[in-house]
Scaffold this motif. Structure first.
Motif, PDB file in Angstrom:
ATOM      1  N   PHE A   6     -90.843 -22.395   6.551  1.00  0.00           N
ATOM      2  CA  PHE A   6     -91.899 -22.269   7.563  1.00  0.00           C
ATOM      3  C   PHE A   6     -93.276 -22.461   6.926  1.00  0.00           C
ATOM      4  O   PHE A   6     -94.172 -23.075   7.514  1.00  0.00           O
ATOM      5  CB  PHE A   6     -91.812 -20.909   8.244  1.00  0.00           C
ATOM      6  CG  PHE A   6     -90.558 -20.708   9.051  1.00  0.00           C
ATOM      7  CD1 PHE A   6     -90.474 -21.168  10.360  1.00  0.00           C
ATOM      8  CD2 PHE A   6     -89.450 -20.088   8.501  1.00  0.00           C
ATOM      9  CE1 PHE A   6     -89.321 -20.998  11.107  1.00  0.00           C
ATOM     10  CE2 PHE A   6     -88.290 -19.908   9.235  1.00  0.00           C
ATOM     11  CZ  PHE A   6     -88.220 -20.365  10.546  1.00  0.00           C
ATOM     12  N   GLY A  62     -95.600 -25.523   8.014  1.00  0.00           N
ATOM     13  CA  GLY A  62     -96.854 -25.096   8.623  1.00  0.00           C
ATOM     14  C   GLY A  62     -98.074 -25.523   7.832  1.00  0.00           C
ATOM     15  O   GLY A  62     -99.048 -26.029   8.395  1.00  0.00           O
ATOM     16  N   ASP A 102     -95.058 -13.540   7.160  1.00  0.00           N
ATOM     17  CA  ASP A 102     -95.837 -14.368   8.090  1.00  0.00           C
ATOM     18  C   ASP A 102     -95.242 -15.761   8.286  1.00  0.00           C
ATOM     19  O   ASP A 102     -95.955 -16.704   8.619  1.00  0.00           O
ATOM     20  CB  ASP A 102     -97.278 -14.496   7.596  1.00  0.00           C
ATOM     21  CG  ASP A 102     -97.355 -15.165   6.224  1.00  0.00           C
ATOM     22  OD1 ASP A 102     -96.358 -15.121   5.480  1.00  0.00           O
ATOM     23  OD2 ASP A 102     -98.415 -15.723   5.888  1.00  0.00           O
ATOM     24  N   LYS A 103     -93.943 -15.890   8.084  1.00  0.00           N
ATOM     25  CA  LYS A 103     -93.342 -17.230   8.117  1.00  0.00           C
ATOM     26  C   LYS A 103     -93.499 -17.902   9.480  1.00  0.00           C
ATOM     27  O   LYS A 103     -93.793 -19.099   9.561  1.00  0.00           O
ATOM     28  CB  LYS A 103     -91.869 -17.168   7.711  1.00  0.00           C
ATOM     29  CG  LYS A 103     -90.998 -16.268   8.582  1.00  0.00           C
ATOM     30  CD  LYS A 103     -89.576 -16.193   8.038  1.00  0.00           C
ATOM     31  CE  LYS A 103     -88.708 -15.287   8.893  1.00  0.00           C
ATOM     32  NZ  LYS A 103     -87.332 -15.158   8.354  1.00  0.00           N
ATOM     33  N   TYR A 104     -93.323 -17.160  10.572  1.00  0.00           N
ATOM     34  CA  TYR A 104     -93.424 -17.778  11.893  1.00  0.00           C
ATOM     35  C   TYR A 104     -94.866 -18.102  12.261  1.00  0.00           C
ATOM     36  O   TYR A 104     -95.134 -19.042  13.006  1.00  0.00           O
ATOM     37  CB  TYR A 104     -92.797 -16.865  12.956  1.00  0.00           C
ATOM     38  CG  TYR A 104     -91.319 -16.615  12.745  1.00  0.00           C
ATOM     39  CD1 TYR A 104     -90.417 -17.673  12.712  1.00  0.00           C
ATOM     40  CD2 TYR A 104     -90.833 -15.327  12.559  1.00  0.00           C
ATOM     41  CE1 TYR A 104     -89.053 -17.455  12.508  1.00  0.00           C
ATOM     42  CE2 TYR A 104     -89.479 -15.094  12.350  1.00  0.00           C
ATOM     43  CZ  TYR A 104     -88.602 -16.159  12.325  1.00  0.00           C
ATOM     44  OH  TYR A 104     -87.261 -15.945  12.105  1.00  0.00           O
ATOM     45  N   HIS A 127     -97.078 -19.432  10.449  1.00  0.00           N
ATOM     46  CA  HIS A 127     -97.442 -20.750   9.941  1.00  0.00           C
ATOM     47  C   HIS A 127     -97.114 -21.853  10.940  1.00  0.00           C
ATOM     48  O   HIS A 127     -97.880 -22.806  11.102  1.00  0.00           O
ATOM     49  CB  HIS A 127     -96.714 -21.021   8.621  1.00  0.00           C
ATOM     50  CG  HIS A 127     -97.354 -20.356   7.440  1.00  0.00           C
ATOM     51  ND1 HIS A 127     -97.349 -18.995   7.266  1.00  0.00           N
ATOM     52  CD2 HIS A 127     -98.034 -20.872   6.376  1.00  0.00           C
ATOM     53  CE1 HIS A 127     -97.988 -18.702   6.142  1.00  0.00           C
ATOM     54  NE2 HIS A 127     -98.420 -19.817   5.590  1.00  0.00           N
ATOM     55  N   ILE A 128     -95.983 -21.726  11.600  1.00  0.00           N
ATOM     56  CA  ILE A 128     -95.581 -22.750  12.574  1.00  0.00           C
ATOM     57  C   ILE A 128     -96.458 -22.676  13.820  1.00  0.00           C
ATOM     58  O   ILE A 128     -96.885 -23.708  14.359  1.00  0.00           O
ATOM     59  CB  ILE A 128     -94.099 -22.582  12.955  1.00  0.00           C
ATOM     60  CG1 ILE A 128     -93.216 -22.702  11.707  1.00  0.00           C
ATOM     61  CG2 ILE A 128     -93.692 -23.620  13.991  1.00  0.00           C
ATOM     62  CD1 ILE A 128     -93.324 -24.039  10.997  1.00  0.00           C
ATOM     63  N   ILE A 129     -96.739 -21.470  14.273  1.00  0.00           N
ATOM     64  CA  ILE A 129     -97.582 -21.298  15.464  1.00  0.00           C
ATOM     65  C   ILE A 129     -98.958 -21.911  15.228  1.00  0.00           C
ATOM     66  O   ILE A 129     -99.480 -22.678  16.050  1.00  0.00           O
ATOM     67  CB  ILE A 129     -97.707 -19.805  15.822  1.00  0.00           C
ATOM     68  CG1 ILE A 129     -96.342 -19.244  16.234  1.00  0.00           C
ATOM     69  CG2 ILE A 129     -98.723 -19.606  16.946  1.00  0.00           C
ATOM     70  CD1 ILE A 129     -96.326 -17.727  16.394  1.00  0.00           C
ATOM     71  N   LYS A 182     -91.854 -13.814   3.403  1.00  0.00           N
ATOM     72  CA  LYS A 182     -91.235 -13.614   4.715  1.00  0.00           C
ATOM     73  C   LYS A 182     -92.139 -13.054   5.815  1.00  0.00           C
ATOM     74  O   LYS A 182     -91.954 -13.407   6.989  1.00  0.00           O
ATOM     75  CB  LYS A 182     -89.997 -12.705   4.552  1.00  0.00           C
ATOM     76  CG  LYS A 182     -88.853 -13.371   3.816  1.00  0.00           C
ATOM     77  CD  LYS A 182     -87.627 -12.479   3.729  1.00  0.00           C
ATOM     78  CE  LYS A 182     -87.806 -11.408   2.687  1.00  0.00           C
ATOM     79  NZ  LYS A 182     -86.566 -10.614   2.482  1.00  0.00           N
ATOM     80  N   TRP A 194     -85.625 -19.889   3.061  1.00  0.00           N
ATOM     81  CA  TRP A 194     -85.726 -19.862   4.527  1.00  0.00           C
ATOM     82  C   TRP A 194     -87.153 -19.527   4.965  1.00  0.00           C
ATOM     83  O   TRP A 194     -87.703 -20.156   5.876  1.00  0.00           O
ATOM     84  CB  TRP A 194     -84.744 -18.838   5.083  1.00  0.00           C
ATOM     85  CG  TRP A 194     -84.842 -18.631   6.565  1.00  0.00           C
ATOM     86  CD1 TRP A 194     -85.269 -17.517   7.217  1.00  0.00           C
ATOM     87  CD2 TRP A 194     -84.526 -19.577   7.588  1.00  0.00           C
ATOM     88  NE1 TRP A 194     -85.222 -17.693   8.580  1.00  0.00           N
ATOM     89  CE2 TRP A 194     -84.764 -18.956   8.839  1.00  0.00           C
ATOM     90  CE3 TRP A 194     -84.051 -20.881   7.575  1.00  0.00           C
ATOM     91  CZ2 TRP A 194     -84.553 -19.594  10.051  1.00  0.00           C
ATOM     92  CZ3 TRP A 194     -83.835 -21.525   8.783  1.00  0.00           C
ATOM     93  CH2 TRP A 194     -84.087 -20.890  10.005  1.00  0.00           C
ATOM     94  N   ALA A 195     -87.763 -18.541   4.294  1.00  0.00           N
ATOM     95  CA  ALA A 195     -89.143 -18.187   4.634  1.00  0.00           C
ATOM     96  C   ALA A 195     -90.121 -19.293   4.236  1.00  0.00           C
ATOM     97  O   ALA A 195     -91.036 -19.644   4.991  1.00  0.00           O
ATOM     98  CB  ALA A 195     -89.524 -16.875   3.937  1.00  0.00           C
TER      99      ALA A 195
END
Length: 548
Positions: free
Chosen positions: A234, A238, A373-375, A377-379, A371, A230-231
């Motif tokens: 991203f 990303g 910094d997973k979000y 990468h998308i930002i 986990k 899941w992590a």
């Protein structure tokens, strides 16, 4: 075998394999452009990017399972290894099918991605050949994964160089005799199939238990894999949207010919990265073995040494790339392929940042820390896409690199050191930042001095000029690095490794080598006596395309 022995064997074989395969590919690329032209070269790059885009559906499953393999391999838990590989094989079969289905659904977009320069009827067979080759790789990728995780990357390297050399020779003959792009791509599929069948037979012989073990992993065993997947989803998405969309943006806005020019730079930088990676072959597996066995203090000490050695290679490589790459392109292909100075500056900057941070990325991958910094990468990816389109419109091909530069500074040089400090090796993130600042200015000084020196070589034969420039781009960075770091523990460790390497080569080629080997075995240390040396020498390698 000790970690240092595995590292040495993986490094030597990886480096030799790289040199042979790169020479073969270099020759093939030269004739490819001369026979089929830059437009087809750009088209080849576009379809490669499409396949890379579709591979996002892998979602980091492979990396999550690789991380899960380190401990059972260290513990020789054959049942756990077999169950993990069985899970890996099943999942990747599904992924391969999904990639093919998505690829077929993307057919109507092919003309848009190539700026309507080719008919859909011409593009579809090429797309199908790329999809077939990709699907074949998904079916057998578990073999590569198991060997690499078990610190046997050298076997993959040996097999790969043999297959690549044969494939390049056949493809060259096909180009010269038929000038047919379809047949050229078909050779890849046939050779890829032979390569994977051979590797499968080898893996089954080395690990017979992976076919005999039955059963499945428990919910407790699959839970951490699911969390990491899941992590990593991203991370995968990303990372691709930061580094992988540049070619597609250029193709869509500036055309396939310019995309072809861009791909030449990417090819040469990839060759440099592959060379350094081959020197550090198997480092992630080595770190993985170390993470499950050693303390934070040992991990930090070995990481600093590995990072410094990695920096030395990338400082020299960055100087060589900045000074020589345009002349190499002119000789290899022709001056038409050379892009402007702004593009070159950003290209080499991105190359250095990516390479410099690769060691920390490898350690993070080995530790399975995905986990935090997973979000992010998308930002960063979304910002990068917007910047790429805007900058390409404003300043051309260099615009695709400017967005990447900004993204790399945020992700690799700001966030990644914080993750390493908090979750892996302790220490202070400030130490990493200060080390980077010093290393960057050392590398920058080397680049400037190499550029100034090379500019004085005008009026001589271009081949002699490049050869002399290469010598300068090795000597000047080496001298500056010596002056700056000769008192540090990391530099002393590098010198120790060089001495060991030269001594090993001398013994290998000396007439007394066999006798010496016999004497060594007669006086071998008892089990466990070399533990200290293994700990001290555990790491010095770099780079994978794995998530950071």
């Amino acid at each position: 075998m000790s970690r240092i022995k595995n590292l040495f064997r993986n490094s030597v074989i990886g480096m030799l394999s790289f040199v042979l395969s790169t020479v073969a590919t270099f020759i093939l690329q030269r004739y490819f452009v001369r026979i089929l032209g830059y437009s087809i070269q750009g088209l080849n790059a576009v379809f490669t990017n499409i396949i890379n885009t579709l591979s996002i559906v892998e979602l980091g499953i492979g990396m999550a399972i690789v991380f899960s393999l380190y401990k059972p391999l260290a513990d020789k838990d054959e049942k756990k290894i077999a169950l993990l590989i069985g899970l890996y094989r099943k999942i990747y079969l599904i992924i391969g099918v999904v990639v093919v289905a998505m690829g077929l659904a993307a057919i109507p977009l092919l003309t848009v991605l190539t700026k309507h320069e080719f008919s859909l009827g011409y593009l579809i067979p090429i797309h199908l050949l790329f999809l077939a080759n990709s699907f074949l790789s998904y079916l057998f990728t578990y073999n590569h994964t198991l060997l690499s995780a078990d610190q046997k990357q050298y076997m993959v390297s040996l097999t790969t160089v043999g297959i690549k050399t044969v494939a390049a020779a056949i493809q060259l003959c096909v180009l010269i005799l038929t000038k047919n792009f379809y047949l050229y791509l078909s050779v890849n599929i046939v050779v890829n199939a032979i390569f994977n069948v051979f590797l499968t037979l080898y893996v089954r012989k080395q690990y017979p238990y992976i076919k005999k073990t039955v059963g499945s992993l428990s919910k407790e065993e699959t839970a951490p894999i699911k969390e990491n997947v899941w992590a990593l989803m991203f991370h995968r998405v990303g990372n691709y949207l930061v580094a992988g969309v540049g070619g597609l943006v250029i193709s869509a806005l500036l055309g396939t010919t310019v995309a072809g020019y861009y791909s030449n730079y990417v090819y040469l930088s990839t060759a440099l990265i592959s060379l350094i990676t081959s020197i550090f072959a198997g480092i992630t597996a080595t770190f993985g073995n170390m993470v499950v066995k050693e303390s934070q203090e040992v991990i930090l000490s070995n990481f600093k040494r590995a990072r410094f050695i990695n920096f030395v290679f990338y400082a020299i490589a960055a100087a060589g790339a900045f000074v020589l790459i345009n002349d190499i392109l002119t000789v290899w292909l022709d001056g038409e392929t050379v892009l402007d100075f702004t593009f070159l500056l950003l290209f080499v900057l991105n190359f250095f940042i990516t390479g410099y941070s690769a060691m920390l990325g490898n350690l993070r991958a080995a530790a399975g820390v995905f986990k935090p910094d997973k979000y992010l990468h998308i930002i960063i990816a979304v910002i990068n896409i917007g910047m790429s389109f805007a900058f390409v419109t404003l300043i051309g091909a260099a615009g695709a690199l400017l967005g990447i530069t900004i993204s790399l500074f945020i992700k690799e040089l700001t966030i990644l050191p914080l993750i390493g400090k908090k979750y892996i090796y302790g220490g202070k993130a400030r130490d990493y930042y200060l080390s980077f600042i010093l290393d960057f200015f050392v590398a920058l000084t080397a680049v400037v001095l190499c550029w100034f020196t090379y500019s004085k070589f005008g009026g001589i034969n271009i081949y002699l000029k490049i050869f002399a420039g290469a010598a300068v781009c090795i000597a000047i960075p080496a001298a500056i690095i010596f002056i700056t770091y000769f008192k540090t523990d990391e530099f002393k460790y590098l010198i120790t490794l060089i001495k060991r390497f030269l001594k090993a080569i001398a013994v290998l080629f000396s007439r007394k080598g066999v006798a010496a080997g016999t004497a060594d075995r007669a006086g071998a240390k008892p089990a466990g006596a070399e533990d200290t040396e293994q700990t001290n020498c555990a790491a010095e390698k770099t780079q994978t395309e794995e998530p950071k």
